[in-house]
Design an enzyme around this catalytic site. Structure first.
Site, PDB file in Angstrom:
ATOM      1  N   HIS A 170      18.273  -7.228  23.767  1.00 21.47           N
ATOM      2  CA  HIS A 170      18.915  -7.642  22.507  1.00 21.47           C
ATOM      3  C   HIS A 170      20.412  -7.332  22.545  1.00 21.47           C
ATOM      4  O   HIS A 170      21.196  -7.923  21.787  1.00 21.47           O
ATOM      5  CB  HIS A 170      18.244  -6.930  21.328  1.00 21.47           C
ATOM      6  N   GLU A 391      16.020 -29.664  23.475  1.00 24.70           N
ATOM      7  CA  GLU A 391      15.530 -30.837  24.208  1.00 24.70           C
ATOM      8  C   GLU A 391      15.713 -30.612  25.704  1.00 24.70           C
ATOM      9  O   GLU A 391      16.789 -30.817  26.254  1.00 24.70           O
ATOM     10  CB  GLU A 391      16.291 -32.088  23.770  1.00 24.70           C
TER      11      GLU A 391
END
Length: 448
Positions: A170, A391
C-alpha cells in the site's frame, strides 16, 4: 427494491485446488537509474500489502497461456515506467526515514492453475477467503527475506477463464493510482500509448519545514497511546460475515429520506456515498452499543482524495497515496434520534473539513508523531474505483475484489457483479449478536 442482505451464506469452496506451476522474478525491460525515492508521511504508515483479484471469462483469442505472456511482457515495461515498482523499502542512513530504493530487484510473477471452472467457485461478489489462494504469499523468490513491492499471479481455470491476483505494498499506490496502473498495464499489453503518464514525485506531499499542526486531529491516535491492537489488525474473536446489498432504488430512497428530513440543509451534497455511509454508521454504532449508553460517542472514518483539494492541486496522475482519513462523530442517542439528514450532514462536513490547510496539518502531524487513524469503524470504498472498467486486450474483468480478511472495524463497499447498475455491495464482519442487531437495523432504517 432488491434484497437488502444475503443473510444466508452461500456455499463456498474452502479450497480452490490451486497448483503453482512456476514462480520467478521479472525485471525492467530497460536499464533504469538506481536512486532513492522519498515517500510521504501518508505512504510510510501504509506498509501492509493490498491484494486484489481480477476475474476474467474464457476468450478463445486469448487463452490463459497467451494472457500470461502478454501480461509478463507488459509488467516488464511497467517496471521502467514505474521506476519504484521493482525496488524495495528501506530505512535511509541519512534521514532515518523509510524510502524506496529503486534498485531494479524486480517483481514477482507466478503462474498457477485451479482444478475448478470459474463458475464452480461461487458468487464472485461474495468475497471468499479462499480467494487468497489466487494471490501468491511466499515472496522469497530469489533470496531469503526479500520483499518485492509487487507480485502478480495468473491462475487458469478449467473453463479457459482465469484470475489475475496482484499484491502490492500500500506504500506505493492508493486506489486511484492503482487504477491508473491497471489502465497502463492494459495499454502496454495492447501496444498502445500509456493511458496515464505517472507522476512519481512524492515530495509534493512532504511535510512543511518546520511542520505546523494547525488543527486538532482527533481522528489520529499516537503510537504510544495505541492499545494492543489497532484498526488494521484482524480480529481474533468469532465473527459472522455478511454481504448487504443496496440497489440503486434503495440508494435513491435514502437520498429522499435525507431531503425530506426536517430542517434539511440545502448546501449539503446528498451523494450516494454520503447517504450509504450515514446509513452504515447508525447501524454499526447502534448494533455494538452493548451497555446501551446513549451518550457513547461513535466516530466513523472514511477516505477522502486530496488531489484536487490541495493548493496547488496534485496532478491526477500522482502515483503515491493521496487520501486522508476524514471523520464524523455523534452520540448513540443522536444517531438513533436525529433526522437522517443530520447524519448525512455530519458525513459531508467531515469531507468538507479536508481543506488544503487541514490536509497539510495532518501531514505535518505525521512528521512529529507516529500513529494511526482512530475511530470505531472505517468505511473503505472500492465502489467507484473502476477496476472492472479496465479494457485489457483480452476484455474487461467479470469482477474485481480485494482478498477480504475479517475485521469488525472495517466495512467495505464494492460495485455489484455483472454490471448490476448503480447498486453497492457492503461487506460486514461482526460478532454474532452484533450482526443480528446490524441486520435488523439495516432493514428497519430502509423500511423493509
Amino acid at each position: 427494491m432488491g434484497t437488502a442482505c444475503d443473510h444466508d451464506t452461500p456455499p463456498l469452496l474452502e479450497d480452490l485446488k490451486v497448483t503453482i506451476q512456476n514462480s520467478s522474478m521479472i525485471f525492467p525491460s530497460k536499464e533504469i537509474e538506481r536512486k532513492s525515492m522519498f515517500i510521504s508521511n501518508i505512504d510510510k504508515v501504509l506498509t501492509f500489502d493490498v491484494e486484489t483479484v481480477h476475474f476474467f471469462g474464457a476468450n478463445r483469442d486469448f487463452p490463459p497461456h497467451v494472457v500470461t505472456e502478454k501480461l509478463k511482457s507488459a509488467l516488464e515495461d511497467a517496471l521502467v515506467v514505474y521506476e519504484f515498482l521493482g525496488g524495495r523499502l528501506k530505512i535511509s542512513h541519512e534521514s532515518k526515514r523509510l524510502e524506496i530504493d529503486c534498485s531494479s530487484e524486480g517483481a514477482g510473477f507466478v503462474v498457477a492453475s485451479s482444478d475448478y471452472k470459474l463458475d464452480q467457485i461461487g458468487d464472485l461478489d461474495y468475497p471468499n477467503t479462499a480467494f487468497a489462494q489466487l494471490v501468491y504469499k511466499n515472496k522469497n523468490f530469489l533470496k531469503e527475506d526479500d520483499d518485492p513491492l509487487c507480485v502478480v499471479q495468473v491462475t487458469s481455470f478449467k473453463c479457459g477463464g482465469f484470475a489475475i491476483g496482484i499484491s502490492t505494498s500500500h506504500t506505493i499506490f492508493d486506489g486511484l493510482s492503482f487504477k491508473a496502473f491497471l489502465d497502463n498495464i492494459a495499454a502496454i499489453a495492447a501496444k498502445k500509448p500509456l493511458a496515464v503518464t505517472p507522476c512519481n514525485d512524492r515530495h509534493l506531499l512532504a511535510a512543511r519545514s518546520p511542520p505546523r499542526v494547525t488543527f486538532p486531529h482527533p481522528e489520529m491516535l499516537k503510537l504510544n497511546d495505541l492499545p494492543n491492537s489497532h484498526i488494521f489488525e484482524a480480529s481474533t474473536e468469532e465473527l459472522h460475515f455478511k454481504v448487504f446489498k443496496l440497489t440503486s432504488n434503495d440508494i435513491t430512497k435514502l437520498k429522499e429520506e435525507a431531503r425530506n428530513s426536517i430542517g434539511a440543509d440545502t448546501t449539503t451534497r446528498i451523494t450516494g456515498f454520503n447517504v450509504i455511509t450515514a446509513h452504515i454508521w447508525r447501524c454499526k454504532a447502534l448494533s455494538c452499543d452493548d451497555d446501551s449508553n446513549p451518550n457513547k460517542v461513535s466516530t466513523i472514518l472514511y477516505a477522502v482524495d486530496i488531489r484536487s483539494r490541495l493548493e496547488p492541486p496534485l496532478p491526477k496522475s500522482y502515483t503515491g497515496n493521496a487520501v486522508l482519513t476524514a471523520y464524523a462523530t455523534a452520540t448513540c442517542r443522536e444517531l438513533e434520534e436525529w433526522p437522517f439528514m443530520r447524519l448525512v450532514e455530519r458525513v459531508f462536513e467531515g469531507a468538507t473539513r479536508m481543506s488544503n490547510e487541514y490536509a497539510r496539518s495532518i501531514i505535518d502531524w505525521g512528521e512529529m508523531n507516529k500513529g494511526f487513524p482512530n475511530g470505531e469503524v472505517l468505511v473503505s470504498s472500492w465502489w467507484r474505483l473502476g477496476f472492472e472498467e479496465v479494457e485489457y486486450p483480452w476484455g474487461k474483468p467479470k469482477y474485481c475484489c480485494p482478498v477480504v480478511y475479517h475485521r469488525k472495524d472495517i466495512i467495505l463497499l464494492f460495485p455489484p457483479v455483472d454490471g448490476g447498475g448503480d447498486g453497492v455491495s457492503i461487506i460486514v464482519a461482526l460478532p454474532p449478536k452484533e450482526m443480528d442487531k446490524f441486520y435488523g437495523l439495516f432493514n428497519k432504517f430502509l423500511g423493509l
